[in-house]
Design a protein around this motif. Structure first.
Motif, short mmCIF file in Angstrom:
data_model
loop_
_atom_site.label_atom_id
_atom_site.label_comp_id
_atom_site.label_asym_id
_atom_site.label_seq_id
_atom_site.Cartn_x
_atom_site.Cartn_y
_atom_site.Cartn_z
N ILE A 7 0.93 -1.11 -0.05
CA ILE A 7 0.09 -0.05 0.14
C ILE A 7 0.91 1.07 0.16
O ILE A 7 1.89 1.29 0.79
CB ILE A 7 -0.92 0.05 1.15
N ILE A 8 0.59 2.09 -0.84
CA ILE A 8 1.35 3.31 -0.99
C ILE A 8 0.32 4.52 -0.92
O ILE A 8 -0.79 4.57 -1.64
CB ILE A 8 2.00 3.74 -2.28
N ALA A 9 0.39 5.40 0.27
CA ALA A 9 -0.75 6.36 0.47
C ALA A 9 -0.12 7.69 0.70
O ALA A 9 0.82 7.81 1.25
CB ALA A 9 -1.72 5.95 1.56
N LYS A 10 -1.01 8.93 0.32
CA LYS A 10 -0.61 10.20 0.63
C LYS A 10 -1.60 10.48 1.93
O LYS A 10 -1.36 11.80 2.46
CB LYS A 10 -0.68 11.29 -0.74
N GLY A 36 2.68 10.77 2.62
CA GLY A 36 2.32 11.80 3.32
C GLY A 36 1.75 12.91 2.43
O GLY A 36 1.98 13.08 1.07
N GLY A 37 1.04 13.97 2.78
CA GLY A 37 0.51 14.79 2.00
C GLY A 37 1.19 16.31 2.12
O GLY A 37 0.53 17.29 1.85
N ASP A 38 2.42 16.37 2.50
CA ASP A 38 3.28 17.61 2.48
C ASP A 38 3.60 18.34 1.16
O ASP A 38 3.49 17.79 0.34
CB ASP A 38 4.50 17.65 3.38
N ILE A 39 3.62 19.50 1.18
CA ILE A 39 4.21 20.30 -0.03
C ILE A 39 5.46 19.69 -0.67
O ILE A 39 5.53 19.64 -1.85
CB ILE A 39 4.11 21.68 0.32
N VAL A 40 6.38 19.58 0.04
CA VAL A 40 7.75 18.71 -0.26
C VAL A 40 7.89 17.45 0.43
O VAL A 40 8.10 17.42 1.25
CB VAL A 40 8.79 19.95 0.19
N PRO A 41 7.53 16.37 -0.49
CA PRO A 41 7.68 15.12 0.02
C PRO A 41 8.91 14.63 0.17
O PRO A 41 10.01 15.24 -0.37
CB PRO A 41 6.93 14.56 -1.14
N LEU A 63 -2.82 1.86 -4.70
CA LEU A 63 -1.94 3.26 -4.58
C LEU A 63 -2.92 4.54 -4.45
O LEU A 63 -3.86 4.42 -5.14
CB LEU A 63 -1.57 3.47 -6.18
N ILE A 64 -2.74 5.27 -3.27
CA ILE A 64 -3.91 6.11 -2.84
C ILE A 64 -3.15 7.45 -3.06
O ILE A 64 -2.03 7.95 -2.45
CB ILE A 64 -4.33 5.92 -1.35
N GLY A 65 -3.54 8.33 -4.01
CA GLY A 65 -3.30 9.62 -4.41
C GLY A 65 -4.36 10.84 -3.80
O GLY A 65 -5.51 10.49 -3.37
N GLU A 66 -4.15 11.95 -4.17
CA GLU A 66 -4.87 13.05 -3.61
C GLU A 66 -4.44 14.34 -4.54
O GLU A 66 -3.50 14.47 -5.13
CB GLU A 66 -4.94 13.55 -2.26
N ILE A 67 -5.33 15.60 -4.31
CA ILE A 67 -5.08 16.72 -4.90
C ILE A 67 -3.67 17.26 -4.46
O ILE A 67 -3.40 16.91 -3.37
CB ILE A 67 -6.13 17.99 -5.14
N GLY A 68 -2.99 18.22 -5.00
CA GLY A 68 -1.86 18.69 -4.72
C GLY A 68 -0.55 18.03 -5.41
O GLY A 68 -0.21 16.84 -5.37
N GLY A 69 0.09 18.73 -6.34
CA GLY A 69 1.28 18.41 -7.16
C GLY A 69 1.00 17.56 -8.45
O GLY A 69 -0.18 17.48 -8.65
#
Length: 518
Positions: A7-10, A36-41, A63-69
């Motif tokens: 599992i890979i998750a933001k 994580g969901g930080d601006i700079v990963p 694979l779990i993503g979200e808005i941002g970048g």
């Protein structure tokens, strides 16, 4: 549960849900990577995919993503190459949260917002689908979807209703075969402590990101640089120019577009990354000028260089994450005719820096309910629409975004985004109820809590207490899963209050939508 799925998750809470879903499906987990969901990963999605590609214990990937970048687009490119070069690739199932984001707002996570020129959730979904990823719209569906891919079923059969396996089938083990954590026999005792964000004397806790009005942004420009700026006269084509952060390269960048139209910006914007220690690359200015479609006059390029250096200096000195402007070219000179700046208030909360920016915040222009929620550490954002009548109360930014998305897919419309934070408490639940009930559009409250750091029975007590004290005139639908879920569900069921308790998300969402139309 030790098993086959990597599992890979933001998002933390969406990873909890995915772990539960793959456990219910009998697949278990090989390795969970939270980027994580930080601006700079630190670790990004591509690096995590590479780890799982080469992991012998991993047979399939969630694979779990979200808005941002644009990390999900980078991941899609990696996956397309992976599927082409590997004879028997591991199946990949994905989810992207934030399809129904409030544009321009931070959706809980520090980096959960779409900056100018960045792709939105729908573009990320399309890219992953094109790369060969099976997409689902809720993490509870990961188990069945991954099982179907591993069993070799047709992709058209995927995305169906998730498994209704009883929560009694959950298997929780502390000692993992990988020995990533110290193994113990039985379930460990965990001591919980209440953490409070650091506060400076005499100040309320501030929102994570500070956005200033255009007039104040222009005043800052005049005070800190010699940039020519003023109101737009109506002459000359307006162009977009900003200093921001390229999340893929983990570096500052110039963002430039020959148009300021919102629908065009994401398509025509280009990003020019530069090393933050060495500063701006002199050659990049020429490329930026060409992309902005400025005249070939040397004075225009030199004027643009001066503006960019001024914006970059402001970006560094004031610890901004976005310094965006509208510019025009007049007689070979660049003039700033509009400005929008975003500052991360962590500098103030952690070290007292940039305190004057806090004083520039115009609270009269903000929604009182949103500000009240903020004081309790709750991220609450009203969503537009007369038909938006389902009040949502969720723990965790990713899960909160996905709840809004999944309700929309089922035919409902959320009235708000509300993230209590990963550790929702009885106090935050009560305050959340109070804030939600102030919206006259709300006809039902939908509580969607997944217990990880949060205990299900504690949340249930908070809901019951809030209901008893506030006596809401609208029905409340409660879905509790995760840690101590059975205890929480039992408390709700035996409360004697008109609360609708569910453990299945789709059933709970369907009931909330039904009640919103009643």
């Amino acid at each position: 549960m030790p098993g086959r799925i990597g599992i890979i998750a933001k998002s933390g809470t969406l990873s909890y849900e995915t772990v539960a879903s793959t456990t219910r499906a009998g697949l278990g987990q090989s390795l969970c990577i939270g980027v994580g969901g930080d601006i700079v990963p630190g670790t990004d999605l591509r690096e995590a995919l590479s780890v799982l590609e080469n992991d012998e214990d991993t047979d399939a990937i969630a694979l779990i993503g979200e808005i941002g970048g644009a990390g999900e687009l980078d991941a899609a490119a990696w996956i397309k190459d992976y599927l082409a070069r590997v004879e028997s690739p591991k199946p990949i199932v994905g989810l992207i949260a934030g399809v129904h984001e409030a544009r321009g707002r931070v959706m809980g996570h520090a980096g959960a917002f779409t900056a100018p020129g960045e792709p939105g959730a729908e573009a990320k979904i399309a890219a992953l689908e094109d790369a060969g990823v099976t997409m689902v719209n809720h993490p509870a569906k990961f188990g069945d979807a991954l099982k179907a891919r591993l069993d070799g079923r047709s992709r058209s059969a995927l995305g169906a209703r998730h498994s209704t396996t009883s929560s009694d089938d959950f298997i929780f083990t502390h000692g993992q075969r990988r020995q990533l954590h110290t193994s113990t026999v039985g379930r460990p005792r965990i001591r919980y402590s209440r953490c409070q964000p650091s506060r400076l004397p005499g100040r309320q806790q501030q929102q994570r990101h500070i956005h200033l009005g255009e007039d104040k942004c222009m005043d800052i420009l005049r005070a800190t640089s010699r940039i020519n700026c003023g109101s737009y006269s109506g002459h000359g084509d307006r162009r977009f120019l900003a200093i921001g952060i390229d999340r893929s390269t983990r570096s500052p960048c110039i963002v430039a577009a020959p148009s300021i139209e919102e629908g065009e910006l994401a398509r025509v914007a280009k990003r020019y990354s530069f090393d933050f220690q060495r500063g701006l690359d002199e050659l990049a200015i020429e490329r930026v000028a060409a992309h902005l479609q400025l005249s070939s006059k040397a004075s225009a390029v030199e004027s643009l260089r001066k503006v960019i250096k001024g914006l970059a200096a402001l970006f560094y000195e004031r610890e901004a994450f976005l310094v965006a402007t509208h510019i025009v070219e007049r007689l070979g000179e660049i003039k700033v005719v509009g400005a929008h700046f975003g500052f991360d208030d962590a500098a103030f909360r952690s070290g007292g820096r940039q305190g004057d920016l806090q004083d520039l915040r115009d609270t009269t222009a903000e929604d009182p309910s949103e500000m009240e929620a903020e004081k309790s550490g709750i991220v609450y954002i009203k969503l537009p629409g007369d038909g938006a009548n389902i009040g949502t109360l969720v723990n965790g930014a990713g899960l909160a975004m996905n709840t809004v998305d999944a309700l929309a897919d089922a035919g409902g419309q959320a009235a708000n985004f509300l993230d209590t934070g990963g550790k929702a408490t009885s106090e935050t639940v009560k305050k959340s109820f109070e804030v939600i009930l102030r919206d006259p559009r709300v006809r039902v409250i939908f509580v969607n809590i997944f217990g990880g750091l949060t205990l299900g029975d504690m949340i249930a007590r908070g809901i019951i207490l809030a209901f008893q004290e506030l006596s809401p005139a609208v029905p409340v639908v409660v879905r509790i899963r995760g840690t101590n879920e059975k205890e929480g569900q039992k408390l709700i069921a035996e409360s004697g209050l008109p609360l609708y308790a569910f453990d299945d998300f789709e059933a709970a969402a369907a009931k909330a939508i039904e009640l919103s139309r009643g």
